[in-house]
Design a protein around this motif. Structure first.
Motif, mmCIF file in Angstrom:
data_model
loop_
_atom_site.group_PDB
_atom_site.id
_atom_site.type_symbol
_atom_site.label_atom_id
_atom_site.label_comp_id
_atom_site.label_asym_id
_atom_site.label_seq_id
_atom_site.Cartn_x
_atom_site.Cartn_y
_atom_site.Cartn_z
ATOM 1 N N LEU A 80 0.791 -1.228 0.000
ATOM 2 C CA LEU A 80 0.000 0.000 0.000
ATOM 3 C C LEU A 80 0.826 1.281 0.000
ATOM 4 O O LEU A 80 0.262 2.364 -0.179
ATOM 5 C CB LEU A 80 -0.914 0.012 1.234
ATOM 6 N N VAL A 81 2.150 1.188 0.201
ATOM 7 C CA VAL A 81 2.921 2.415 0.446
ATOM 8 C C VAL A 81 2.964 3.356 -0.760
ATOM 9 O O VAL A 81 3.164 4.568 -0.592
ATOM 10 C CB VAL A 81 4.367 2.110 0.921
ATOM 11 N N LEU A 82 2.795 2.833 -1.963
ATOM 12 C CA LEU A 82 2.809 3.702 -3.144
ATOM 13 C C LEU A 82 1.412 4.148 -3.551
ATOM 14 O O LEU A 82 1.234 4.706 -4.638
ATOM 15 C CB LEU A 82 3.485 2.973 -4.318
ATOM 16 N N ASP A 83 0.424 3.909 -2.684
ATOM 17 C CA ASP A 83 -0.977 4.232 -3.001
ATOM 18 C C ASP A 83 -1.336 3.717 -4.393
ATOM 19 O O ASP A 83 -1.651 4.494 -5.309
ATOM 20 C CB ASP A 83 -1.232 5.742 -2.905
ATOM 21 N N PRO A 84 -1.289 2.400 -4.575
ATOM 22 C CA PRO A 84 -1.461 1.817 -5.912
ATOM 23 C C PRO A 84 -2.872 2.006 -6.453
ATOM 24 O O PRO A 84 -3.829 2.154 -5.694
ATOM 25 C CB PRO A 84 -1.164 0.330 -5.684
ATOM 26 N N GLN A 85 -2.983 1.976 -7.775
ATOM 27 C CA GLN A 85 -4.291 2.035 -8.418
ATOM 28 C C GLN A 85 -4.878 0.645 -8.643
ATOM 29 O O GLN A 85 -6.065 0.513 -8.909
ATOM 30 C CB GLN A 85 -4.168 2.784 -9.753
ATOM 31 N N ILE A 86 -4.030 -0.373 -8.554
ATOM 32 C CA ILE A 86 -4.482 -1.766 -8.660
ATOM 33 C C ILE A 86 -3.832 -2.545 -7.530
ATOM 34 O O ILE A 86 -2.610 -2.490 -7.351
ATOM 35 C CB ILE A 86 -4.064 -2.394 -10.012
ATOM 36 N N ILE A 87 -4.640 -3.272 -6.754
ATOM 37 C CA ILE A 87 -4.118 -4.086 -5.655
ATOM 38 C C ILE A 87 -4.464 -5.541 -5.924
ATOM 39 O O ILE A 87 -5.638 -5.890 -6.092
ATOM 40 C CB ILE A 87 -4.699 -3.639 -4.296
ATOM 41 N N LEU A 88 -3.440 -6.397 -5.975
ATOM 42 C CA LEU A 88 -3.623 -7.828 -6.157
ATOM 43 C C LEU A 88 -3.329 -8.525 -4.839
ATOM 44 O O LEU A 88 -2.257 -8.324 -4.247
ATOM 45 C CB LEU A 88 -2.692 -8.355 -7.253
ATOM 46 N N CYS A 89 -4.259 -9.345 -4.380
ATOM 47 C CA CYS A 89 -4.110 -10.045 -3.097
ATOM 48 C C CYS A 89 -4.209 -11.546 -3.323
ATOM 49 O O CYS A 89 -5.273 -12.047 -3.695
ATOM 50 C CB CYS A 89 -5.198 -9.610 -2.109
ATOM 51 N N ASP A 90 -3.097 -12.244 -3.131
ATOM 52 C CA ASP A 90 -3.069 -13.691 -3.320
ATOM 53 C C ASP A 90 -3.346 -14.370 -1.983
ATOM 54 O O ASP A 90 -2.469 -14.460 -1.125
ATOM 55 C CB ASP A 90 -1.711 -14.121 -3.876
ATOM 56 N N GLU A 91 -4.585 -14.817 -1.801
ATOM 57 C CA GLU A 91 -5.046 -15.479 -0.574
ATOM 58 C C GLU A 91 -4.679 -14.667 0.677
ATOM 59 O O GLU A 91 -3.860 -15.092 1.496
ATOM 60 C CB GLU A 91 -4.484 -16.893 -0.485
ATOM 61 N N PRO A 92 -5.288 -13.489 0.842
ATOM 62 C CA PRO A 92 -4.962 -12.638 1.991
ATOM 63 C C PRO A 92 -5.320 -13.265 3.331
ATOM 64 O O PRO A 92 -4.835 -12.817 4.365
ATOM 65 C CB PRO A 92 -5.803 -11.380 1.735
ATOM 66 N N ASP A 93 -6.170 -14.298 3.324
ATOM 67 C CA ASP A 93 -6.595 -14.924 4.576
ATOM 68 C C ASP A 93 -5.708 -16.088 4.997
ATOM 69 O O ASP A 93 -5.852 -16.592 6.119
ATOM 70 C CB ASP A 93 -8.035 -15.427 4.434
ATOM 71 N N SER A 94 -4.793 -16.546 4.128
ATOM 72 C CA SER A 94 -3.986 -17.714 4.490
ATOM 73 C C SER A 94 -3.082 -17.379 5.676
ATOM 74 O O SER A 94 -2.440 -16.336 5.720
ATOM 75 C CB SER A 94 -3.133 -18.174 3.303
ATOM 76 N N GLY A 95 -3.057 -18.271 6.658
ATOM 77 C CA GLY A 95 -2.266 -18.052 7.860
ATOM 78 C C GLY A 95 -2.930 -17.171 8.889
ATOM 79 O O GLY A 95 -2.340 -16.907 9.939
ATOM 80 N N LEU A 96 -4.152 -16.717 8.618
ATOM 81 C CA LEU A 96 -4.856 -15.835 9.557
ATOM 82 C C LEU A 96 -6.035 -16.568 10.191
ATOM 83 O O LEU A 96 -6.713 -17.363 9.539
ATOM 84 C CB LEU A 96 -5.371 -14.580 8.843
ATOM 85 N N ASP A 97 -6.272 -16.270 11.456
ATOM 86 C CA ASP A 97 -7.455 -16.815 12.117
ATOM 87 C C ASP A 97 -8.689 -16.054 11.622
ATOM 88 O O ASP A 97 -8.564 -15.009 10.966
ATOM 89 C CB ASP A 97 -7.319 -16.705 13.641
ATOM 90 N N PRO A 98 -9.896 -16.569 11.909
ATOM 91 C CA PRO A 98 -11.108 -15.922 11.380
ATOM 92 C C PRO A 98 -11.271 -14.465 11.780
ATOM 93 O O PRO A 98 -11.790 -13.657 10.990
ATOM 94 C CB PRO A 98 -12.239 -16.781 11.963
ATOM 95 N N VAL A 99 -10.818 -14.103 12.982
ATOM 96 C CA VAL A 99 -10.965 -12.715 13.424
ATOM 97 C C VAL A 99 -10.051 -11.800 12.621
ATOM 98 O O VAL A 99 -10.467 -10.745 12.124
ATOM 99 C CB VAL A 99 -10.665 -12.591 14.934
ATOM 100 N N ARG A 100 -8.767 -12.204 12.459
ATOM 101 C CA ARG A 100 -7.833 -11.381 11.683
ATOM 102 C C ARG A 100 -8.249 -11.326 10.213
ATOM 103 O O ARG A 100 -8.053 -10.312 9.543
ATOM 104 C CB ARG A 100 -6.412 -11.939 11.797
ATOM 105 N N THR A 101 -8.827 -12.427 9.730
ATOM 106 C CA THR A 101 -9.339 -12.428 8.355
ATOM 107 C C THR A 101 -10.429 -11.375 8.193
ATOM 108 O O THR A 101 -10.476 -10.652 7.189
ATOM 109 C CB THR A 101 -9.893 -13.821 7.985
ATOM 110 N N ALA A 102 -11.310 -11.267 9.190
ATOM 111 C CA ALA A 102 -12.369 -10.248 9.149
ATOM 112 C C ALA A 102 -11.773 -8.847 9.148
ATOM 113 O O ALA A 102 -12.252 -7.952 8.437
ATOM 114 C CB ALA A 102 -13.316 -10.427 10.337
ATOM 115 N N TYR A 103 -10.702 -8.636 9.940
ATOM 116 C CA TYR A 103 -10.055 -7.329 9.973
ATOM 117 C C TYR A 103 -9.409 -6.994 8.631
ATOM 118 O O TYR A 103 -9.504 -5.864 8.141
ATOM 119 C CB TYR A 103 -8.997 -7.277 11.086
#
Length: 403
Positions: A155-178
């Protein structure tokens, strides 16, 4: 605003192994999208192809009017500056602190002074909930914290396109919600085009504007989330429910003998282990947190989908209209709660100072803060003509929040 990403006739192979073929769809400017599919269907390969790390055998990838499959290396370098990428494992440099990992794109691609770099980095660190951990090495923190650090770096360059490859992997359900809420808030703030690759059905049901699905080397469908969630296609229903009975097997091509045996078990009433949730009951889409601006993309998405409405089947039309009604109800409720909160904030200091609330509310500072609070004043409404199941038309009134 985020830029449109259009892929047409995209085909990718590794040697004789075809990964996917003739993939065609468009990520609309600023909208949030999800890409689903069984493991091994090439979703991560697709992300790498979008940013030019892999070159397709056929097809085009047009980003901000430039086909990256045909452009020069210099042009591709500039196009990549539009992207922020959250890799599946965070992809942090192990010998660098989290701070230096997050600062890396700023130092690599900009000429900002170090005090400006620090301001931006610490802003992103706080955004992803890592304040106090910025001096740690990646090996000293949990996998979930590494994932959040990877998101801060994206996020540091304030991108115009953000690609997220499985952002929930390794996260518990609460952190996934965040993380899910954070992606929606980011979209509301910078209006970036977002593509999320995920296996998490709850994310797919509540976060994106649009959903696509890859299976057996092809794109099954791509469109408004209601279209996939109400689909009667066996592969879609099986994937959403997580059931072992259906076209998806342990390997991508299910053996005919296995399929026949599973069909017999299903006919005998044996459970395939899937959830019995009714996915045709559309869960309301996650909204930005109170105090955040409304998502401009949701307005554009609504207008676009309503134009397309006659092309959908009656059950998809019904799901879309119910979604719109739910969203309007939630927004109205949020505006009411924010108005109450502001009224209480104004009244409390007034009592403490021995003033009446109306007098204190007239103070310049308070009036100014009230004026900039988003979403407190309803905009004008527009009428949209939408077809009902019988082919007749009815009028649905939908608030226009473009102002």
């Amino acid at each position: 605003m985020g830029v449109e990403v259009s892929v047409e006739g995209l085909t990718k192979s590794f040697g004789s192994q075809n990964i996917w073929r003739d993939v065609t769809f468009t990520l609309p400017s600023g909208e949030v999208n999800a890409l689903l599919g069984p493991s091994g269907t090439g979703k991560s390969v697709f992300l790498k192809t979008l940013i030019g790390l892999l070159h397709p055998e056929q097809g085009s990838v047009i980003i901000d009017g430039t086909d990256i499959t045909l452009c020069s290396a210099k042009e591709l370098y500039e196009i990549r500056k539009l992207f922020g990428v959250l890799f599946q494992d965070g992809a942090l440099f192990g010998s660098m602190s989290l701070y230096d990992n997050i600062a890396f794109p700023l130092r690599e691609h900009t000429k900002k002074k170090e005090d400006e770099v620090r301001r931006i980095v610490m802003e992103k660190v706080e955004m992803v909930g890592l304040l106090g951990a910025e001096d740690k090495l990646p090996g000293e923190i949990s996998g979930g914290m590494r994932k959040r650090a990877g998101l801060a770096r994206a996020l540091v360059l304030d991108p115009q396109i953000i690609l997220c490859d499985e952002p929930d992997s390794g996260l518990d359900p609460v952190r996934t919600a965040y993380i899910s809420q954070l992606l929606i808030d980011i979209n509301a703030t910078i209006d970036a085009t977002i593509l999320i690759v995920t296996h998490n059905i709850n994310i797919a049901r509540t976060i994106p504007d649009n959903i696509g699905m890859l299976f057996r080397k092809e794109l099954v469908m791509f469109g408004p989330r209601e279209q996939l969630l109400t689909s009667e296609q066996p592969v879609v229903k099986q994937f959403l429910s997580g059931d072992r009975f259906g076209p998806i097997g342990m390997s991508e091509e299910k053996d005919e003998a296995v399929a026949a045996a599973e069909a017999a078990m299903q006919a005998a009433g044996i459970s395939g282990g899937g959830t019995k949730d009714d996915f045709t009951e559309i869960i309301p889409q996650v909204q930005p947190n109170p105090g955040m601006p409304e998502r401009k993309a949701s307005v554009r998405h609504r207008e676009r989908v309503l134009e397309m409405l006659p092309t959908f089947t009656p059950n998809v039309q019904d799901a879309i209209l119910r979604s719109i009604a739910q969203e309007d109800e939630i927004k109205a409720q949020n505006r009411g709660e924010m108005a109450q909160a502001h009224a209480a904030t104004v009244a409390a200091p007034a009592v403490a100072l021995g003033k009446s609330a109306p007098d204190y509310a007239g103070d310049d500072a308070v009036t100014q803060s009230w004026a900039v609070a988003p979403g407190l004043v309803d905009g004008p409404t527009e009428e949209y003509e939408v077809p009902n199941e019988g082919g007749r038309h009815s009028s649905t009134e939908i608030p226009d929040n473009r102002s």
